[in-house]
Scaffold this motif. Sequence first.
Motif, mmCIF file in Angstrom:
data_model
loop_
_atom_site.group_PDB
_atom_site.id
_atom_site.type_symbol
_atom_site.label_atom_id
_atom_site.label_comp_id
_atom_site.label_asym_id
_atom_site.label_seq_id
_atom_site.Cartn_x
_atom_site.Cartn_y
_atom_site.Cartn_z
ATOM 1 N N ASP A 419 62.154 81.141 -15.539
ATOM 2 C CA ASP A 419 63.518 81.397 -15.080
ATOM 3 C C ASP A 419 64.391 80.156 -15.189
ATOM 4 O O ASP A 419 65.240 79.899 -14.320
ATOM 5 C CB ASP A 419 63.510 81.919 -13.638
ATOM 6 C CG ASP A 419 62.931 83.334 -13.548
ATOM 7 O OD1 ASP A 419 62.772 83.985 -14.611
ATOM 8 O OD2 ASP A 419 62.633 83.773 -12.431
ATOM 9 N N ASP A 420 64.180 79.369 -16.234
ATOM 10 C CA ASP A 420 65.015 78.218 -16.559
ATOM 11 C C ASP A 420 65.209 77.277 -15.377
ATOM 12 O O ASP A 420 66.332 77.011 -14.934
ATOM 13 C CB ASP A 420 66.382 78.691 -17.070
ATOM 14 C CG ASP A 420 67.110 77.565 -17.807
ATOM 15 O OD1 ASP A 420 66.436 76.641 -18.312
ATOM 16 O OD2 ASP A 420 68.347 77.615 -17.858
ATOM 17 N N PRO A 421 64.144 76.739 -14.816
ATOM 18 C CA PRO A 421 64.285 75.829 -13.679
ATOM 19 C C PRO A 421 64.891 74.504 -14.108
ATOM 20 O O PRO A 421 64.931 74.160 -15.298
ATOM 21 C CB PRO A 421 62.837 75.643 -13.211
ATOM 22 C CG PRO A 421 62.034 75.796 -14.461
ATOM 23 C CD PRO A 421 62.745 76.846 -15.271
ATOM 24 N N GLY A 422 65.359 73.745 -13.141
ATOM 25 C CA GLY A 422 65.941 72.437 -13.417
ATOM 26 C C GLY A 422 64.871 71.378 -13.542
ATOM 27 O O GLY A 422 64.610 70.616 -12.607
ATOM 28 N N VAL A 423 64.243 71.316 -14.706
ATOM 29 C CA VAL A 423 63.139 70.384 -14.945
ATOM 30 C C VAL A 423 63.421 69.628 -16.238
ATOM 31 O O VAL A 423 63.662 70.236 -17.290
ATOM 32 C CB VAL A 423 61.786 71.113 -15.060
ATOM 33 C CG1 VAL A 423 60.654 70.114 -15.300
ATOM 34 C CG2 VAL A 423 61.501 71.924 -13.801
ATOM 35 N N THR A 424 63.381 68.306 -16.176
ATOM 36 C CA THR A 424 63.485 67.466 -17.364
ATOM 37 C C THR A 424 62.088 67.208 -17.911
ATOM 38 O O THR A 424 61.209 66.740 -17.183
ATOM 39 C CB THR A 424 64.164 66.130 -17.027
ATOM 40 O OG1 THR A 424 65.478 66.383 -16.531
ATOM 41 C CG2 THR A 424 64.254 65.247 -18.262
ATOM 42 N N VAL A 425 61.883 67.530 -19.183
ATOM 43 C CA VAL A 425 60.584 67.336 -19.831
ATOM 44 C C VAL A 425 60.789 66.383 -21.004
ATOM 45 O O VAL A 425 61.535 66.686 -21.934
ATOM 46 C CB VAL A 425 60.000 68.667 -20.332
ATOM 47 C CG1 VAL A 425 58.648 68.436 -21.005
ATOM 48 C CG2 VAL A 425 59.856 69.650 -19.170
ATOM 49 N N GLY A 426 60.145 65.206 -20.942
ATOM 50 C CA GLY A 426 60.335 64.250 -22.026
ATOM 51 C C GLY A 426 59.299 63.155 -22.032
ATOM 52 O O GLY A 426 58.704 62.839 -20.996
ATOM 53 N N ASP A 427 59.073 62.592 -23.202
ATOM 54 C CA ASP A 427 58.210 61.427 -23.368
ATOM 55 C C ASP A 427 56.786 61.680 -22.910
ATOM 56 O O ASP A 427 56.119 60.806 -22.354
ATOM 57 C CB ASP A 427 58.811 60.217 -22.624
ATOM 58 C CG ASP A 427 58.165 58.900 -23.046
ATOM 59 O OD1 ASP A 427 57.712 58.826 -24.214
ATOM 60 O OD2 ASP A 427 58.104 57.970 -22.222
ATOM 61 N N ASN A 428 56.307 62.913 -23.103
ATOM 62 C CA ASN A 428 54.910 63.231 -22.840
ATOM 63 C C ASN A 428 54.123 63.220 -24.144
ATOM 64 O O ASN A 428 54.683 63.329 -25.239
ATOM 65 C CB ASN A 428 54.800 64.607 -22.186
ATOM 66 C CG ASN A 428 55.537 64.688 -20.871
ATOM 67 O OD1 ASN A 428 55.149 64.058 -19.899
ATOM 68 N ND2 ASN A 428 56.631 65.463 -20.840
ATOM 69 N N THR A 429 52.818 63.107 -24.031
ATOM 70 C CA THR A 429 51.930 63.185 -25.188
ATOM 71 C C THR A 429 51.204 64.524 -25.146
ATOM 72 O O THR A 429 50.600 64.878 -24.125
ATOM 73 C CB THR A 429 50.914 62.030 -25.163
ATOM 74 O OG1 THR A 429 51.609 60.791 -25.194
ATOM 75 C CG2 THR A 429 49.969 62.129 -26.342
ATOM 76 N N TYR A 430 51.256 65.268 -26.274
ATOM 77 C CA TYR A 430 50.644 66.588 -26.348
ATOM 78 C C TYR A 430 49.595 66.602 -27.451
ATOM 79 O O TYR A 430 49.865 66.190 -28.585
ATOM 80 C CB TYR A 430 51.694 67.650 -26.652
ATOM 81 C CG TYR A 430 52.813 67.741 -25.644
ATOM 82 C CD1 TYR A 430 52.671 68.485 -24.492
ATOM 83 C CD2 TYR A 430 54.025 67.077 -25.869
ATOM 84 C CE1 TYR A 430 53.707 68.591 -23.564
ATOM 85 C CE2 TYR A 430 55.071 67.174 -24.955
ATOM 86 C CZ TYR A 430 54.900 67.921 -23.796
ATOM 87 O OH TYR A 430 55.917 68.010 -22.895
ATOM 88 N N THR A 431 48.393 67.093 -27.109
ATOM 89 C CA THR A 431 47.326 67.190 -28.095
ATOM 90 C C THR A 431 46.546 68.488 -27.877
ATOM 91 O O THR A 431 46.028 68.724 -26.767
ATOM 92 C CB THR A 431 46.348 66.003 -27.976
ATOM 93 O OG1 THR A 431 47.074 64.784 -28.037
ATOM 94 C CG2 THR A 431 45.310 66.043 -29.098
ATOM 95 N N ALA A 432 46.486 69.323 -28.902
ATOM 96 C CA ALA A 432 45.567 70.471 -28.935
ATOM 97 C C ALA A 432 45.770 71.457 -27.792
ATOM 98 O O ALA A 432 44.826 72.082 -27.311
ATOM 99 C CB ALA A 432 44.112 69.979 -28.946
ATOM 100 N N ASN A 433 47.019 71.621 -27.322
ATOM 101 C CA ASN A 433 47.304 72.635 -26.317
ATOM 102 C C ASN A 433 47.550 73.986 -26.993
ATOM 103 O O ASN A 433 47.973 74.050 -28.154
ATOM 104 C CB ASN A 433 48.535 72.232 -25.513
ATOM 105 C CG ASN A 433 48.354 70.913 -24.800
ATOM 106 O OD1 ASN A 433 47.592 70.826 -23.841
ATOM 107 N ND2 ASN A 433 49.041 69.867 -25.274
ATOM 108 N N GLY A 434 47.325 75.075 -26.245
ATOM 109 C CA GLY A 434 47.666 76.376 -26.795
ATOM 110 C C GLY A 434 49.131 76.449 -27.168
ATOM 111 O O GLY A 434 49.506 77.009 -28.196
#
Length: 450
Positions: A419-434
Motif C-alpha cells: 500500500d505504498d508506505p513511506g519507506v526510503t529504500v537505497g544503498d542496499n546490496t542484493y544477491t540471489a533473492n527471489g
Amino acid sequence: MSQELVTPTDGMVITQDTRFAPGVYPLPNGITIGADGVTVEGEGAMMVSGTRTGVGVTLDGRRDVTLRGLSISGYYNGVRADHCRNVTVEAVRVRETAEVDGITTFLYLWTPVEDAYGGAILFHDVQGGAVRGCDLQHQMNGIMLYDCGGLTVERNNASFNSGWGVYLSASSDNVIQDNQLDFCNRVFRRPDGTVRVEADSAGIVLVYSSSRNQFLRNSCLCGGDGIFVAGYDHKGHQGPCNDNLFEDNDCRLSPNNAIESTFSRGNIFRRNDCSRSNFGMWMGYSWDNVIEDNTIEFSRWAGIAIEHGFNFTIRNNRIRLNNEGIRLWTRGGGVLPYWPGHEVCYAFAIEDNLFESNRTAFHGYTGEEAEGVQCRDFTLRGNTIRDNRIGVRFAEVHGCAVEGNTFDANLDVAVLLEDDPGVTVGDNTYTANGEDVRRAARKHDFQKNL
C-alpha cells in the motif's frame, strides 16, 4: 573453645549468637530474632511445622543479622524480615511453604505485602544484605522482595516453583546474579476447560517501579515467562520498572515469553538467550530501551514483538529461525487512555543484526484498529538479512528507511512494500533473492491477534 550447641524450642526468641544442635524440631510457632548483631547457625538442624501457616524465622526491625545453614519446612514463609538493615541468609534450605490451590488459580502479579503469597523467603523493607547459596525449590515462590534495596541475591536455586523464582515489588538497586530459577511455571485451566501454561508465573518478576537493578547470568529456563517486567497493573496504576540491566541470562523454552518487559523505560537487554519460546521478547508500551547482542531463535510467533513502543535501539542480535524476526505494530486497546504518547510505534534504530532463516525477518505496520495515525521512523541499517522467505515488510508507515543492508537469498522477496508506505529504500546490496523490491497491495496473512 567451640560454641555450645542449643536445642531450639517453640517460639524461642534469640538475642545472642546461637548454634543449633543437629536434629528435627517441631516448632509450629517458629523462632524470632530479638536482637541486633546476631548470627544463627543451624547446619544439621531442621525446623518443621506442617501447617503451612506462620513463619519459621521472624525478624522485625533488626540490624546486622545472619542466618546460616538451617533447614525449614512447612510454614507460610520460611524466613520473613520486615524493616531490617543488613540481613544475610545463606545456605538455608526451605521446603513446603504455603501454595495456592492447583490449576484453577491465575496468579496476580501486584499482590501487596499484606496479602503476599507464601514462599521460602520474604523480605519487606530490608536495606542491605544478601540471600546467598540457598535451596528454595519445589514450592510456590522462592524469594520475594517488597520495598527492598541494596541486596545481593546470588547462587540460589529456586527452581520447580509454581509461582516465581525471584519477585521484586517496589525494590530497586539490587543485584540478582547466578541464580538457578528454572521451571517456575504452572498450569491454569480456564472456566471453559481450555488450559493455559504459565498463568503469570516466571523465573524473575518485577513490578511497581522496581528500578536500577542488575540481573546477571541467571538461568530462567522453562518459566511461564523467563523474566517478566510489568510496569502497569491494568487498573490504571502506573509503576514503570526503569533502568534495569538484564545481561547474560538464559531464558529459553518458555511457553509464553522468554522475556516480557512492558510499560517501562531505559532497560538494557544484553547477551541473553531468548530462544525456543512462543515469543523471544515481548516489549509493548516500553520506551528508550536497548536490545543488543542477544540470541533469539526458534520463536513460534516472533523473536521480538513490540506494540506501541518508541525510542528503541536493536543492534547486533542473532535473530534466526523464527516465524517473524521482529514485529513492530499497533493494535489499540483499552490501556491507551492511560498511556498518552503511545498511540503508535516510532523511532526504532535496527542496526547490524543478523536475520537468518525466518519466515519474515522484519515486519513493521500500522494495525487496522489505529485511526488517523501511522507507525513511523523505523530505520534498518547495516543488517545482514539472508535466507528468509520475506526479508523486510512494511505497510501503513511513514518516515522509514532501509539503507546499507545486505539482502541475500531471501526466497520470495527482499523488501516488500504494501500500500505504498513511506519507506526510503537505497544503498542496499542484493544477491540471489527471489525478488529484490516489490510494491503490492496489502495482504492480511499474518496473525492478527499477535
